[in-house]
Design an enzyme around this catalytic site. Structure first.
Site, short mmCIF file in Angstrom:
data_model
loop_
_atom_site.label_atom_id
_atom_site.label_comp_id
_atom_site.label_asym_id
_atom_site.label_seq_id
_atom_site.Cartn_x
_atom_site.Cartn_y
_atom_site.Cartn_z
N GLU A 54 -2.66 9.85 1.64
CA GLU A 54 -1.42 9.90 2.41
C GLU A 54 -0.99 11.34 2.70
OE1 GLU A 54 -0.45 7.21 3.71
OE2 GLU A 54 -1.76 5.95 2.50
N GLU A 91 2.33 6.92 5.47
CA GLU A 91 2.38 8.38 5.58
C GLU A 91 3.55 8.90 6.40
OE1 GLU A 91 -0.58 7.07 8.89
OE2 GLU A 91 -0.06 6.45 6.85
N ASN A 92 4.71 8.33 6.28
CA ASN A 92 5.88 8.84 7.00
C ASN A 92 6.01 10.34 6.73
OD1 ASN A 92 6.70 5.93 7.32
ND2 ASN A 92 7.04 6.17 5.13
N HIS A 141 -2.68 12.79 5.64
CA HIS A 141 -2.07 12.34 6.89
C HIS A 141 -0.97 13.28 7.39
CE1 HIS A 141 -3.92 8.58 7.88
NE2 HIS A 141 -3.60 7.98 6.75
N GLY A 161 0.80 -1.20 0.00
CA GLY A 161 0.00 0.00 0.00
C GLY A 161 0.84 1.26 0.00
#
Length: 891
Positions: free
Chosen positions: A336, A302-303, A339, A299
């Site tokens: 993402e 979201e670092n 996030h 997938g």
């Protein structure tokens, strides 16, 4: 080959109901929600020692897959202690010292708790200290922690490493306080070969060559963040960038693929500006990288400052991708990037509030897609997300959006459709209830108040109420703090020429047939914002249903629709009179409302509240020219019936009926003119080709084979938009020569999306010998580890060889677990067993001990057992009735 009914293991339904009844003890209630307090936050680590800053030095060994490192952690000791406990997994320790090195700690580890405890001879005084830890961790072959990816290139196989840490795998890279409430800053240095690039959360601050053709890459310190947002990717990479309001946005890929990141890069630049405005707090980091990883995990993650994506979810290659793939790329990118605020800037205090991350990012993704690409009609075409959540939420093993989470294994399974999809649906309903502007004002206040900190759901409700000047907590809490789906029973009553609408709420439940011995599900009461009005008209006015209500409803005989626009999270059951009026007005409804009628009709059949013939009669009323979303729901219900009928006498009849209903829709669209336009007709065409072929339409299968043969001679002859569907049908009907050709195509490509297309097509082969060959392939090093579980699942589902695959899993479980990691044990195996619908396999799952080793695994087993029991009930109750109706009402 379809397993004959005489060979299927069957058992009385009461046995399945008894198994389902055993699950009751595993459900847990929600707790009352309070505003964020660090000391009161759930978690397993003591809160007497708090990390403030990590300075981490890593020396990854890509050949031996080891990870030596040293970290210096500035800690705040709140009260004197001789013990410091951190999280660590598969880590060996060297010296652990504090301060000037006089105090060395004894180290003890607890593998089950995933902790290491440092014990000092003298207590550490309250105040600041500096802890230095030498350690060696592991680089994993499965996609958690720091993991390795071997990927094909034109120059041969190459290797990179990347990280995936949510929810609790930073502890696999370095010892840390691996719980979201322990926010700290991170300064990373990594020693790597000079020909490699390293990407982290922050820009590179310094790069210095050292001996043996190595270099040290040092990154700028991060803002305060939770440990699971740490990122590191190292490999032969390239990067393209653009500016967005002073922030450098980059797409990072393996060599020669950066050009395929242009769509994502352009989209990210637009999204960053849009989110800066919407959230009222500008993105605070100097750069945002989008990192395409060609394996490891499936997938995106979201670092903060370095979002990782499975390569095919980020890159767009017009030579191999259908144009419609841009929809999925934009959607996951928007999710993402949302996030970066919901999750990274403001983080849930504990995993029980994961929905604050995932529900909001899912909602924001669709909202952004509607803003930039209204032609995609994402709310309409994404209806299936809410439907899936409601199906799960109607079961005994559902859980509240705010669910109790005891440990890392339960955190790992919290990433489900209740968290994502119900969360999204609730937020959309609340935004509609408060008004778009008031809702945004509340979100801006929430972001400003909790930036660089943590929050709970209660904090969000306070911000929204303060901005909107309207009470919302009671409405919202009724959906977040209890499980279940509301059912609104709607009936119209005439009083002379006038009409009144009565609304009464109940609980919508899908239960196994014969589960009469199980304790009844507890009653629920919701505060439900209801939109009701005449077909084609406006809602009567604001209705907040808390029990029951009665409202004027126009002239007698008017068709009254409840849940206008399909924004509400509830099911509707109509009285006979109003249902008849609605069916007469079906063609005049907006498409959202037609879709809502169809989805609720099928759900009521699943729940045993409506007879199957009533749903089939509704399907007969749908025009072949209706929109994709409506026909996608019909396709979904037909696919469910076909799966349930596998190996049963009803299957040929149900298949013939399904083909008869779908073929006119396909004949209207045809095979197309060879284009690959991104429109709903193109997507519906592809779906119909796959479905009709699955249902045994010989004409569609023959044409798919012809087109695939032409494609092998001239790849330009088959439009990208049809390649997945055509290849799928070639796969399920493959002989050995075709199967080998599919594998050769997969092996000969360096494009991840192409490789997956051909590998999965081969895995769908229904010849048992070919299925065995696919299963054997999953034990080799050929397949990306990312798709091993998917390949096994495809053999069982598309290939219709679930018993063959189950025997293989049991015989090779230890080897598969080593390749796939804990998620294979706790999540994949229970999910895989829902391919079966009989008590014998339910009992086998209940007795299969590996998933029982964690509480998360046990919960997944419980959910799977209920799914099996519900499927068995549908088989017994629905299939014979449908068979009889079809025979009497041939299309």
């Amino acid at each position: 080959m379809i397993q004959p009914a005489s060979h299927a293991r069957r058992a009385p339904l009461r046995c399945l109901a008894a198994i389902a009844a055993l699950l009751l003890s595993m459900t847990a209630g929600a707790r009352a929600e309070q505003a964020f307090s660090f000391d009161a936050t759930p978690g397993r680590l003591p809160k007497t020692v708090i990390p403030v800053n990590y300075a981490i030095e890593l020396r990854p060994d890509l050949a031996n897959l080891t990870l030596p490192g040293v970290e210096t952690v500035d800690i705040e000791v709140k009260e004197p202690t001789t013990r410091v406990t951190v999280n660590a997994v598969n880590t060996t320790f060297g010296d652990v010292i504090v301060g000037d090195g006089v105090q060395r700690a004894d180290v003890t580890t607890d593998a089950a708790a995933q902790t290491a405890t440092f014990t000092f001879a003298q207590p550490l005084a309250a105040g600041r200290h500096r802890l230095r830890i030498a350690f060696t961790a592991e680089i994993n072959r499965f996609g958690t922690g720091l993991f390795v990816v071997d990927y094909p290139t034109k120059a041969g196989t190459k290797r990179l490493i990347s990280s995936k840490l949510e929810p609790a795998d930073a502890r696999r890279i370095f010892p840390c306080w691996d719980e979201p409430a322990f926010k700290a800053t991170y300064a990373l240095s990594v020693m790597i070969p000079r020909n490699l690039m390293a990407v982290g959360n922050m820009p590179v601050a310094h790069e210095e060559p050292v001996a043996d053709n190595l270099k040290i890459v040092s990154f700028a310190p991060t803002p305060k963040m939770s440990s699971y947002l740490f990122v590191l990717t190292v490999g032969e990479l390239e990067r393209v960038t653009a500016d967005s309001g002073g922030v450098t946005v980059g797409v990072v890929t393996t060599e020669d693929k950066s050009g395929q990141g242009r769509f994502a890069l352009d989209s990210a630049v637009k999204l960053l500006a849009y989110y800066n405005d919407y959230f009222g707090v500008k993105y605070p980091l100097p750069k945002l990288d989008l990192i395409a990883v060609p394996g490891g995990f499936g997938g995106a993650m979201e670092n903060w400052g370095g979002i990782t994506f499975f390569e095919s979810r980020l890159l767009f290659d017009p030579a191999t991708n259908a144009e419609s793939a841009q929809r999925g790329i934009f959607g996951i990118l928007a999710h993402e990037m949302a996030h970066m605020w919901f999750g990274d800037l403001v983080t849930m205090a504990w995993w029980d509030n994961l929905w604050l991350n995932e529900g909001f990012a899912t909602w924001m993704s669709t909202k952004a897609s509607e803003h930039f690409h209204p032609e995609w009609r994402n709310w309409l075409n994404g209806y299936g997300a809410k439907q899936f959540a409601m199906t799960l939420d109607a079961r005994r093993t559902s859980h509240p959006i705010q669910q109790p989470v005891a440990d890392h294994s339960e955190a790992a399974i919290a990433f489900d459709a209740i968290t994502y999809n119900k969360g999204q649906a609730l937020i959309r309903m609340l935004e509609n209830y408060l008004g778009e502007q008031a809702f945004r004002d509340g979100i801006r206040k929430y972001m400003a108040d909790h930036a660089y900190s943590n929050s709970t759901t209660a904090d969000l409700w306070q911000a929204l109420e303060g901005a909107a000047g309207k009470t919302i907590t009671g409405v919202a809490a009724s959906f977040t703090e209890q499980d279940g789906v509301p059912l609104i029973v709607a009936e119209t009553v005439c009083d002379g020429a006038a009409q009144r609408l009565t609304l009464r709420q109940d609980r919508f439940v899908i239960a196994p047939l014969g589960a009469v011995d199980a304790a009844p599900l507890p009653a629920r009461n919701w505060q439900i914002p209801v939109a009701a009005g005449p077909v084609g008209g406006k809602p009567f006015g604001e209705i907040l249903l808390n029990g029951s209500a009665e409202v004027p409803a126009g002239a007698c005989g008017d068709a009254i629709k409840v849940n206008l626009g399909d924004i509400g999270y509830y099911r509707v059951e109509y009285g006979l009179k109003n249902r008849a009026a609605l069916l007469s007005a079906f063609a005049q409804m907006a498409v959202d409302d037609r879709l809502n009628i169809v989805t609720d009709s099928w759900a009521l059949v699943q729940a045993g509240r409506a007879d199957p013939p009533s749903h089939l009669a509704l399907l007969d009323a749908i025009d072949p020219g209706d929109q994709r979303a409506v026909w996608d729901q019909v396709i979904s219900s037909f696919a469910t019936l076909d799966r349930l009928a596998r190996g049963r006498d009803e299957r040929p009849v149900i298949r013939a009926y399904s083909r008869a209903r779908l073929r006119p829709v396909f004949d209207r669209l045809g095979w197309g003119n060879g284009g690959s336009a991104d429109d709903d007709a193109t997507l519906l065409r592809a779906s119909l080709i796959s479905t009709l072929g699955d249902l045994g339409d010989e004409g569609v299968i023959a044409e798919a084979k012809r087109r695939f043969a032409a494609f092998l001679e001239d790849p330009n002859s088959l439009p990208n938009a049809l390649r997945d569907s055509v290849t799928h049908l070639v796969g399920i009907t493959a002989d050995r020569a075709t199967y080998d050709r599919l594998l050769a195509l997969a092996r000969g490509s360096t494009a991840t999306n192409e490789r997956l297309r051909y590998y999965y097509a081969a895995a769908g082969a229904r010849d048992p010998e070919l299925a065995r060959a696919t299963l054997a392939l999953t034990l080799s090093n050929e397949l990306p580890g990312t798709i091993v579980s998917g390949m096994i699942g495809t053999v069982a589902s598309r290939g219709e060889q679930p018993q063959l695959a189950w025997d293989f899993i049991q015989a090779n479980f230890d080897a598969l677990l080593a390749k796939q990691g804990p998620n294979f044990r706790d999540q994949f195996v229970p999910g895989f067993m829902t391919n079966f619908t009989d008590a014998g396999h339910a009992a086998e799952l209940a007795a299969f001990t590996p998933p029982q080793s964690t509480s998360g695994g046990r919960l997944m087993v419980a959910r799977a057992l209920e799914t099996i029991a519900i499927s068995a009930g549908l088989q017994a109750r629905v299939l014979p009735v449908i068979d009889a109706w079809i025979r009497a009402h041939k299309p």
